[in-house]
Every structure is written in structure tokens, then in C-alpha cells.
Design a protein around this motif. Structure first.
Motif, short mmCIF file in Angstrom:
data_model
loop_
_atom_site.label_atom_id
_atom_site.label_comp_id
_atom_site.label_asym_id
_atom_site.label_seq_id
_atom_site.Cartn_x
_atom_site.Cartn_y
_atom_site.Cartn_z
N ASP A 126 119.70 23.56 67.42
CA ASP A 126 120.58 22.96 66.79
C ASP A 126 121.30 23.89 65.70
OD1 ASP A 126 120.04 20.90 68.34
OD2 ASP A 126 118.71 19.72 66.82
N ARG A 168 125.42 24.89 65.78
CA ARG A 168 126.34 24.56 64.70
C ARG A 168 126.73 25.90 64.01
NH1 ARG A 168 121.78 21.01 63.18
NH2 ARG A 168 121.09 22.60 61.97
N ASP A 218 121.25 26.99 58.47
CA ASP A 218 121.24 27.24 59.55
C ASP A 218 120.88 28.77 59.79
OD1 ASP A 218 121.84 24.75 60.67
OD2 ASP A 218 123.83 24.95 60.60
#
Length: 184
Positions: free
Chosen positions: A64, A68, A83
């Protein structure tokens, strides 16, 4: 069940979520699913231990975060620091290391699942560089992410030969034929 056509192991992991932007389809629902994915991706041999729930949580977090971050770069934005930090933390793990065994090179590690995660995270770092170069794409049909490795750098679909690209070409061909038929 799993696709391995993204051109990057980490993007193949990203593509374990199907139908992004719609009703997401989670293909890594259990640790057993992740173990199977690792084996089908040739990142875990049959002797490797099964993935645990914590491994699955880390794999999904990596997947994920990369999605992103790559999407942000594709849209001309900076990825969220959280992230990047998550990707970098997993990339610090020890990937499989080459060893000379019985006259051939084999890749070994203490914990093969964790080594596979480190390898995927390291690949994710390279994939972000590809995103900065404009080589990471999102298929307009199925929303799979892939690296455009075509010489011209103009690939549009996840797969041209049998997948989304082929279906789009068939639709365009039918629309042209229909237009030609109504023009005569």
C-alpha cells in the motif's frame, strides 16, 4: 489468481489488490495466500517457512505504501514521508545472499520470508525511481500498476497481447467498423 506481468516484483505485489478504485479485491487475505504468492513469484522455495500474520501485515503495508508513493509521483507530488519511511525500514532487512554450493550459486537467508520482504522493499525503492522517470503506469482498464519497459516508453495497458490492451484494441476496431458501416 495472481498476476506477474508488472515488470517489477514489488509492483506485482501492488497488483495483489484487484479492481483498485472500485470494490477492491484483496488477494492476500491470509498468511497462506502470501506464502503462495511468494512461492509463485519464485521468492520463497518449498522449504521456506510459511508466512505469519505479522509477515502478511508487513507485506500489505509495503504494497500500500508503494502504491500510494508511486501514484503521488505519477501525479507530480511528493510521496508521504510515512510511506517512504515504511518502505525504507523493510528495505533495511537482509535479502537473500549468494553462496557457492556444489559448484553453483544459490541464494540463502536465515529467514526466507523476511528476506523476501527485504528484497521486495529494495525493489520498491528502484520502482519509485522508475516512477520519477515516468516509466510506472496505471492500466486504464483494470487499474494494475506496471513498469513500462517498452523501447518507445508508450505502453498504456498492463498487457497488450491477451489482456486489457487486446480488449481495448478489439473495442476500437469494432467502433471503427461500426462507423464505417453507418457511413456507407
Amino acid at each position: 489468481m495472481f498476476e506477474f506481468s508488472a515488470g517489477s516484483p514489488s509492483l506485482c505485489l501492488v497488483d495483489t489488490v484487484g479492481n483498485r478504485g472500485g470494490a477492491d479485491i484483496e488477494r492476500l487475505a491470509t498468511p497462506q495466500d502470501f506464502t503462495r504468492w511468494l512461492r509463485e513469484a519464485s521468492l520463497l522455495d518449498p522449504e521456506g517457512r510459511e508466512a505469519l500474520e505479522t509477515d502478511l501485515v508487513d507485506a500489505r503495508a509495503l504494497r500500500d505504501a508503494l502504491y500510494r508513493a508511486a501514484l503521488a509521483i505519477m501525479n507530480g507530488k511528493m510521496p508521504a514521508p510515512a510511506d517512504i519511511d515504511g518502505i525504507n525500514a523493510l528495505a533495511l532487512g537482509t535479502p537473500p545472499r549468494p553462496q557457492w554450493v556444489n559448484s553453483e550459486v544459490v541464494h540463502v537467508s536465515g529467514d526466507r520470508v523476511r528476506a523476501a520482504l527485504a528484497l521486495l522493499a529494495g525493489d520498491a525503492v528502484g520502482t519509485l525511481a522508475d516512477a520519477q522517470l515516468g516509466r510506472v503506469r496505471l492500466c486504464p482498464e483494470c487499474r494494475m500498476m506496471f513498469v513500462d519497459k517498452s523501447p518507445a516508453g508508450r505502453r498504456r495497458w498492463c498487457s497488450s497481447a491477451s489482456g486489457c490492451g487486446n480488449r481495448a484494441k478489439v473495442r476500437e476496431h469494432r467502433a471503427r467498423k461500426s462507423q464505417e458501416g453507418s457511413a456507407t
